[in-house]
Motif scaffolding. Structure first.
Motif, PDB file in Angstrom:
ATOM      1  N   UNK A 279       0.841  -1.197   0.000  1.00 15.28           N
ATOM      2  CA  UNK A 279       0.000   0.000   0.000  1.00 15.28           C
ATOM      3  C   UNK A 279       0.879   1.250   0.000  1.00 15.28           C
ATOM      4  N   UNK A 280       1.964   1.197   0.736  1.00 14.25           N
ATOM      5  CA  UNK A 280       2.890   2.335   0.790  1.00 14.25           C
ATOM      6  C   UNK A 280       3.539   2.558  -0.576  1.00 14.25           C
TER       7      UNK A 280
ATOM      8  N   UNK B 260       2.303   1.681  -3.474  1.00 14.13           N
ATOM      9  CA  UNK B 260       1.271   2.170  -4.385  1.00 14.13           C
ATOM     10  C   UNK B 260       1.045   3.666  -4.193  1.00 14.13           C
ATOM     11  N   UNK B 261       1.025   4.119  -2.958  1.00 11.82           N
ATOM     12  CA  UNK B 261       0.827   5.550  -2.691  1.00 11.82           C
ATOM     13  C   UNK B 261       1.991   6.380  -3.218  1.00 11.82           C
ATOM     14  N   UNK B 262       3.206   5.862  -3.093  1.00 13.46           N
ATOM     15  CA  UNK B 262       4.373   6.577  -3.625  1.00 13.46           C
ATOM     16  C   UNK B 262       4.318   6.650  -5.148  1.00 13.46           C
ATOM     17  N   UNK B 263       3.904   5.562  -5.783  1.00 17.85           N
ATOM     18  CA  UNK B 263       3.784   5.550  -7.242  1.00 17.85           C
ATOM     19  C   UNK B 263       2.738   6.558  -7.687  1.00 17.85           C
ATOM     20  N   UNK B 264       1.596   6.577  -7.026  1.00 17.08           N
ATOM     21  CA  UNK B 264       0.540   7.522  -7.380  1.00 17.08           C
ATOM     22  C   UNK B 264       0.971   8.958  -7.136  1.00 17.08           C
ATOM     23  N   UNK B 265       1.751   9.187  -6.078  1.00 14.60           N
ATOM     24  CA  UNK B 265       2.253  10.536  -5.807  1.00 14.60           C
ATOM     25  C   UNK B 265       3.197  10.993  -6.910  1.00 14.60           C
ATOM     26  N   UNK B 266       4.044  10.091  -7.400  1.00 17.66           N
ATOM     27  CA  UNK B 266       4.950  10.426  -8.497  1.00 17.66           C
ATOM     28  C   UNK B 266       4.194  10.699  -9.788  1.00 17.66           C
ATOM     29  N   UNK B 267       3.141   9.933 -10.041  1.00 23.48           N
ATOM     30  CA  UNK B 267       2.346  10.123 -11.257  1.00 23.48           C
ATOM     31  C   UNK B 267       1.432  11.331 -11.167  1.00 23.48           C
ATOM     32  N   UNK B 268       1.207  11.829  -9.969  1.00 21.89           N
ATOM     33  CA  UNK B 268       0.317  12.979  -9.813  1.00 21.89           C
ATOM     34  C   UNK B 268      -1.129  12.581  -9.658  1.00 21.89           C
TER      35      UNK B 268
END
Length: 135
Positions: A119-120, A122-130
């Motif tokens: 989950x962590x 995934x959240x980092x990936x989504x933060x990078x993608x915006x």
């Protein structure tokens, strides 16, 4: 009499779009250019082109290659594949320059075999993608 590898210059003279794309070295093989036409990756004057559609001098051709559009204006009708210098005489490249590498978002890369993202992660990936997950 037309020179070798160039179609006749008579009124209404034209060349198949798949053959022309192969001859001017946009695609490596004729079958790849035909497949691109069938997939809808080639447009002539804004309209989707079938492989057998004829192209004439003055037409604008858009070919999608590896995710980017290449915009060409037809200036000559090549039938046979020749050298790159001869091929370059048959079109005018109107493609805008690609954006600088700094402007293109980098895609996060995970190590092979690292398993499913936590989950962590995934959240980092989504933060990078915006991408925001809190609506």
């Amino acid at each position: 009499m037309a020179s070798e590898g160039v179609a006749g210059a008579g009124a209404g003279a034209g060349v198949r779009i798949d053959s022309w794309l192969w001859a001017v070295r946009v695609y490596k093989t004729r079958s790849l250019s035909t497949a691109a036409c069938r997939a809808g990756h080639v447009r002539v004057n804004g309209e989707r082109a079938k492989a057998a559609q004829t192209v004439r001098p003055g037409d604008e051709v858009r070919a999608r290659i590896s995710g980017f559009d290449r915009i060409l204006k037809v200036s000559g009708l090549a039938v046979k594949r020749g050298s790159a210098t001869v091929a370059a005489q048959n079109f005018v490249d109107l493609t805008p320059p690609p954006p600088p590498r700094e402007a293109v978002a980098s895609v996060p890369v995970r190590d092979r075999g690292a398993g499913r993202p936590t989950k962590r992660d995934r959240r980092e990936i989504e933060r990078l993608r915006g991408v925001r997950d809190d609506y």
